[in-house]
Design a protein around this motif. Structure first.
Motif, PDB file in Angstrom:
ATOM      1  N   ASP A  70      78.799 -10.382  26.540  1.00  0.00           N
ATOM      2  CA  ASP A  70      80.175 -10.022  26.358  1.00  0.00           C
ATOM      3  C   ASP A  70      81.066 -10.743  27.365  1.00  0.00           C
ATOM      4  O   ASP A  70      82.283 -10.653  27.418  1.00  0.00           O
ATOM      5  CB  ASP A  70      80.074  -8.559  26.848  1.00  0.00           C
ATOM      6  N   SER A  72      81.999 -10.440  30.598  1.00  0.00           N
ATOM      7  CA  SER A  72      82.600  -9.826  31.840  1.00  0.00           C
ATOM      8  C   SER A  72      82.353  -8.320  31.550  1.00  0.00           C
ATOM      9  O   SER A  72      82.288  -7.594  30.528  1.00  0.00           O
ATOM     10  CB  SER A  72      83.811 -10.140  31.942  1.00  0.00           C
ATOM     11  N   GLN A  74      84.948  -6.470  32.066  1.00  0.00           N
ATOM     12  CA  GLN A  74      86.026  -5.919  31.454  1.00  0.00           C
ATOM     13  C   GLN A  74      86.199  -5.908  30.051  1.00  0.00           C
ATOM     14  O   GLN A  74      86.518  -4.915  29.308  1.00  0.00           O
ATOM     15  CB  GLN A  74      87.442  -6.781  31.786  1.00  0.00           C
ATOM     16  N   ASN A  75      85.299  -7.039  29.644  1.00  0.00           N
ATOM     17  CA  ASN A  75      84.890  -6.734  28.003  1.00  0.00           C
ATOM     18  C   ASN A  75      84.020  -5.856  27.673  1.00  0.00           C
ATOM     19  O   ASN A  75      84.094  -5.153  26.622  1.00  0.00           O
ATOM     20  CB  ASN A  75      84.311  -8.396  27.732  1.00  0.00           C
ATOM     21  N   ASN A  78      86.323  -2.695  27.933  1.00  0.00           N
ATOM     22  CA  ASN A  78      87.060  -2.809  26.569  1.00  0.00           C
ATOM     23  C   ASN A  78      86.353  -2.286  25.353  1.00  0.00           C
ATOM     24  O   ASN A  78      86.779  -1.504  24.626  1.00  0.00           O
ATOM     25  CB  ASN A  78      87.671  -4.135  26.311  1.00  0.00           C
ATOM     26  N   LYS A  79      85.270  -2.581  25.198  1.00  0.00           N
ATOM     27  CA  LYS A  79      84.359  -1.963  24.051  1.00  0.00           C
ATOM     28  C   LYS A  79      84.170  -0.647  23.997  1.00  0.00           C
ATOM     29  O   LYS A  79      84.264   0.009  22.870  1.00  0.00           O
ATOM     30  CB  LYS A  79      83.032  -2.688  24.180  1.00  0.00           C
TER      31      LYS A  79
END
Length: 141
Positions: A70, A72, A74-75, A78-79
């Motif tokens: 992913d 990071s 943050q990613n 976000n998921k």
């Protein structure tokens, strides 16, 4: 833990504390106004916190493979938030709140007031981070 040791409910898993989004959405349509108000108020607070992405406890410990996939933290976050917003959309939670706030459908003033407040919290929180728009319409996009 037993169903007698603290907060519990009468759904499919009464041994677990609290309510799911689906249960809150169902309770927000209740014919018993006080129950409806509490569910609507709770949904408004949840929508606000989801919009602000302030549920940090939702983020699992990230292993190196997930991080590589992913890219990071943050990613990954976000998921997770995307899953919640997809659930909110598929269960039409915003529509439930819109109906609750509309005097054409809801005669109880307290329910309408909580519905209006919940929609305001949803907007104030920013809503789904994937759907940022300048449209001031309250309909969920």
């Amino acid at each position: 833990n037993t169903i007698h040791s603290g907060l519990h409910h009468h759904s499919t898993d009464p041994q677990l504390a609290g309510y799911t989004l689906l249960e809150l959405n169902r309770l927000a349509k209740s014919t018993f106004a006080p129950q409806r108000c509490i569910a609507i108020q709770t949904l408004g607070c949840i929508l606000y916190k989801l919009g602000k992405q302030s549920y940090y406890q939702l983020v699992p410990e990230i292993d190196s493979d997930t991080y590589k996939e992913d890219g990071s933290i943050q990613n990954v976050m976000n998921k997770i938030y995307a899953i919640f917003w997809d659930l909110i959309k598929s269960e039409e939670i915003i529509s439930t709140l819109e109906v609750a706030s509309d005097e054409k459908f809801t005669k109880n003033l307290s329910v309408r007031t909580y519905g209006i407040d919940a929609l305001w919290l949803w907007k104030k929180g920013g809503g789904d981070f994937r759907k940022k728009t300048n449209n001031s319409d309250t309909k969920y996009k």
